[in-house]
Motif scaffolding. Structure first.
Motif, PDB file in Angstrom:
ATOM      1  N   TYR A   1       5.539  12.220   2.742  1.00  0.00           N
ATOM      2  CA  TYR A   1       6.425  11.060   2.823  1.00  0.00           C
ATOM      3  C   TYR A   1       5.621   9.876   2.252  1.00  0.00           C
ATOM      4  O   TYR A   1       4.414   9.986   2.016  1.00  0.00           O
ATOM      5  CB  TYR A   1       6.722  10.665   4.266  1.00  0.00           C
ATOM      6  N   HIS A   2       6.313   8.746   2.076  1.00  0.00           N
ATOM      7  CA  HIS A   2       5.601   7.491   1.787  1.00  0.00           C
ATOM      8  C   HIS A   2       5.634   6.590   3.013  1.00  0.00           C
ATOM      9  O   HIS A   2       4.641   6.064   3.450  1.00  0.00           O
ATOM     10  CB  HIS A   2       6.240   6.756   0.615  1.00  0.00           C
ATOM     11  N   VAL A   3       6.853   6.419   3.541  1.00  0.00           N
ATOM     12  CA  VAL A   3       7.020   5.412   4.581  1.00  0.00           C
ATOM     13  C   VAL A   3       8.089   5.836   5.574  1.00  0.00           C
ATOM     14  O   VAL A   3       8.978   6.639   5.238  1.00  0.00           O
ATOM     15  CB  VAL A   3       7.373   4.047   3.908  1.00  0.00           C
TER      16      VAL A   3
ATOM     17  N   PHE B   1       0.847  11.531   3.465  1.00  0.00           N
ATOM     18  CA  PHE B   1       1.608  10.302   3.182  1.00  0.00           C
ATOM     19  C   PHE B   1       0.951   9.589   2.009  1.00  0.00           C
ATOM     20  O   PHE B   1      -0.273   9.398   2.006  1.00  0.00           O
ATOM     21  CB  PHE B   1       1.599   9.372   4.413  1.00  0.00           C
ATOM     22  N   ASP B   2       1.738   9.179   1.042  1.00  0.00           N
ATOM     23  CA  ASP B   2       1.199   8.532  -0.155  1.00  0.00           C
ATOM     24  C   ASP B   2       1.371   7.011  -0.115  1.00  0.00           C
ATOM     25  O   ASP B   2       2.270   6.487   0.549  1.00  0.00           O
ATOM     26  CB  ASP B   2       1.933   9.058  -1.400  1.00  0.00           C
ATOM     27  N   ASP B   3       0.534   6.347  -0.880  1.00  0.00           N
ATOM     28  CA  ASP B   3       0.643   4.916  -1.210  1.00  0.00           C
ATOM     29  C   ASP B   3      -0.025   3.960  -0.220  1.00  0.00           C
ATOM     30  O   ASP B   3      -0.006   2.755  -0.452  1.00  0.00           O
ATOM     31  CB  ASP B   3       2.104   4.473  -1.429  1.00  0.00           C
ATOM     32  N   GLY B   4      -0.572   4.461   0.880  1.00  0.00           N
ATOM     33  CA  GLY B   4      -1.332   3.578   1.787  1.00  0.00           C
ATOM     34  C   GLY B   4      -0.559   2.373   2.282  1.00  0.00           C
ATOM     35  O   GLY B   4      -1.093   1.262   2.324  1.00  0.00           O
TER      36      GLY B   4
ATOM     37  N   SER C   1      -7.615   9.793  -2.017  1.00  0.00           N
ATOM     38  CA  SER C   1      -7.359   8.786  -3.056  1.00  0.00           C
ATOM     39  C   SER C   1      -6.058   9.111  -3.784  1.00  0.00           C
ATOM     40  O   SER C   1      -5.599  10.256  -3.791  1.00  0.00           O
ATOM     41  CB  SER C   1      -8.535   8.750  -4.024  1.00  0.00           C
ATOM     42  N   HIS C   2      -5.493   8.076  -4.407  1.00  0.00           N
ATOM     43  CA  HIS C   2      -4.163   8.197  -5.028  1.00  0.00           C
ATOM     44  C   HIS C   2      -4.156   7.395  -6.340  1.00  0.00           C
ATOM     45  O   HIS C   2      -3.225   6.661  -6.599  1.00  0.00           O
ATOM     46  CB  HIS C   2      -3.143   7.657  -4.026  1.00  0.00           C
ATOM     47  N   SER C   3      -5.238   7.511  -7.104  1.00  0.00           N
ATOM     48  CA  SER C   3      -5.481   6.771  -8.355  1.00  0.00           C
ATOM     49  C   SER C   3      -5.851   5.316  -8.067  1.00  0.00           C
ATOM     50  O   SER C   3      -5.816   4.890  -6.912  1.00  0.00           O
ATOM     51  CB  SER C   3      -4.273   6.821  -9.304  1.00  0.00           C
TER      52      SER C   3
ATOM     53  N   ASP D   1      -4.314   2.420  -9.710  1.00  0.00           N
ATOM     54  CA  ASP D   1      -3.123   1.561  -9.592  1.00  0.00           C
ATOM     55  C   ASP D   1      -1.811   2.266  -9.944  1.00  0.00           C
ATOM     56  O   ASP D   1      -0.883   1.656 -10.448  1.00  0.00           O
ATOM     57  CB  ASP D   1      -3.288   0.273 -10.411  1.00  0.00           C
ATOM     58  N   HIS D   2      -1.760   3.554  -9.659  1.00  0.00           N
ATOM     59  CA  HIS D   2      -0.503   4.310  -9.656  1.00  0.00           C
ATOM     60  C   HIS D   2       0.212   4.463 -11.002  1.00  0.00           C
ATOM     61  O   HIS D   2       1.433   4.257 -11.108  1.00  0.00           O
ATOM     62  CB  HIS D   2       0.461   3.680  -8.639  1.00  0.00           C
ATOM     63  N   PRO D   3      -0.511   4.877 -12.058  1.00  0.00           N
ATOM     64  CA  PRO D   3       0.176   5.125 -13.345  1.00  0.00           C
ATOM     65  C   PRO D   3       0.869   6.480 -13.355  1.00  0.00           C
ATOM     66  O   PRO D   3       0.665   7.292 -12.456  1.00  0.00           O
ATOM     67  CB  PRO D   3      -0.992   5.152 -14.338  1.00  0.00           C
TER      68      PRO D   3
ATOM     69  N   PHE E   1      -1.915  13.116  -6.848  1.00  0.00           N
ATOM     70  CA  PHE E   1      -1.477  12.490  -8.097  1.00  0.00           C
ATOM     71  C   PHE E   1      -0.376  11.472  -7.821  1.00  0.00           C
ATOM     72  O   PHE E   1       0.558  11.771  -7.063  1.00  0.00           O
ATOM     73  CB  PHE E   1      -0.917  13.552  -9.061  1.00  0.00           C
ATOM     74  N   PRO E   2      -0.452  10.281  -8.434  1.00  0.00           N
ATOM     75  CA  PRO E   2       0.654   9.348  -8.303  1.00  0.00           C
ATOM     76  C   PRO E   2       1.855   9.885  -9.101  1.00  0.00           C
ATOM     77  O   PRO E   2       1.659  10.450 -10.182  1.00  0.00           O
ATOM     78  CB  PRO E   2       0.114   8.056  -8.926  1.00  0.00           C
ATOM     79  N   HIS E   3       3.048   9.716  -8.602  1.00  0.00           N
ATOM     80  CA  HIS E   3       4.287  10.236  -9.215  1.00  0.00           C
ATOM     81  C   HIS E   3       4.287  11.773  -9.236  1.00  0.00           C
ATOM     82  O   HIS E   3       4.931  12.397  -8.425  1.00  0.00           O
ATOM     83  CB  HIS E   3       4.514   9.695 -10.626  1.00  0.00           C
TER      84      HIS E   3
END
Ligand SMILES: [Zn+2]
Length: 342
Positions: free
Chosen positions: A36-38, A97-100, A226-228, A230-232, A266-268
């Motif tokens: 999930y993200h949020v 969970f992604d994106d912190g 880690s999730h990159s 800045d999320h490209p 990986f982001p996205h």
């Protein structure tokens, strides 16, 4: 058409009818990895226009379903498992969970602690401590502002900026949503036209985890990855930039929080990532396990696993998993294995 669209338009209503036990048997696997993200009961303007998310009740129901049918595992178990050093119980799940986002600390972690579920949180290094707003969250805020009403003068000014990027034909909020990572600098210009103070939003709302939050989460037994930077989109990057985004963010997160393990999401998605990428990251010794967002189909790299998103509030965890098992079976029957392309 993306699988998600197909799911919504054709199969959505039928998914609930697939008996989970049958589809699970058809595709039996050891570990499912979920993300999930949020989770929030509130309207989150920096996310609202990107995707929909579950409220606390729906999230708790997902967790109760998972606990009834699967056993939660720690990240360290998953790392040992991909190395062949550990056998996991037949229906295990790893929650991520992604994106912190700050809700991880304020909303999600307390629920997980209460239910005794471990989890891993993936953080983009540039956004930690609210140092910077992710371009995607800027887009959501801009769309929010546009939806509240905009003067014809400002609209034409924004269309001018979008026109320079080859965008401008569809409704304005739709066009702003199409600005990609490489064009993200223009978002600040559009915010200026809208008199939207993105910096102030970042300072007042503090949408991301602080280092202190993360330290607290680690003390409570959660794990961090880690999730990159800045999320490209990795498919937009050269191999060199993919590696820079991955290694720098992982090195930073591991050092900042003194982690003796390396996990990367990986982001996205992991589209555009090749064997060369994985051989380089393997050589670096920085990453023990990495994650994509491709569902349940896994490829030929033992240390790289795909995850299933449980985020969509229109579907329960049970419905989403029944769909994913069905999808996996369909692909396997067609001989598709999820191999990483050369
Ligand atoms: Zn992300």
């Amino acid at each position: 058409m993306k699988f998600n669209d197909i799911k919504r338009s054709f199969l959505g209503p039928l998914v609930g009818a697939v008996p989970l036990s049958l589809s699970k048997w058809m595709s039996s696997g050891t570990l499912i990895i979920l993300y999930y993200h949020v989770v929030s009961d509130d309207r989150l303007p920096h996310i609202q226009n990107l995707y929909q998310y579950k409220n606390i009740r729906k999230f708790s129901e997902d967790l109760d379903f998972l606990l009834a049918h699967y056993s939660p595992v720690e990240l360290s178990d998953a790392i040992k498992w991909v190395r062949g050093d550990k056998v996991l119980a037949e229906n295990s799940f790893l929650l991520t969970f992604d994106d912190g986002l700050s809700e991880v600390h304020d909303v999600i972690a307390p629920i997980l602690l209460e239910k005794g579920i471990p989890a891993t949180f993936f953080i983009s290094s540039a956004f930690l401590d609210n140092n910077e707003l992710c371009y995607l969250h800027k887009i959501s805020l801009l769309v929010d502002s546009i939806k509240q009403g905009i003067s014809p003068g400002k609209e034409s000014e924004i269309r001018g900026v979008l026109g320079e990027m080859g965008l401008a034909r569809s409704p304005l909020s739709e066009e702003v949503g199409k600005v990609d990572y490489r064009q993200r600098g223009r978002l600040d210009r559009i915010a200026e036209i809208l008199d939207l103070d993105l910096q102030q939003y970042l300072i007042l709302k503090r949408p991301y985890l602080s280092s202190d939050n993360v330290i607290e989460l680690i003390k409570k037994g959660f794990t961090i990855g880690s999730h990159s930077i800045d999320h490209p989109y990795y498919s937009d990057l050269s191999l060199e930039d993919q590696l820079r985004q991955t290694m720098e963010s992982t090195r930073f997160i591991r050092r900042r929080f003194q982690l003796d393990y390396g996990a990367f999401a990986f982001p996205h998605n992991d589209q555009g990532v090749t064997r060369d990428f994985f051989s380089e990251t393997e050589k670096s010794g920085l990453i023990d396990i990495s994650f994509g967002t491709g569902g349940m189909l896994n490829g030929n790299f033992a240390g790289h696993k795909q995850r299933v998103s449980l985020e969509d509030p229109l579907y329960t965890a049970k419905q989403i998993l029944a769909w994913e098992y069905t999808r996996k079976t369909y692909y396997l029957l067609r001989g598709k294995t999820g191999e990483v392309e050369k």
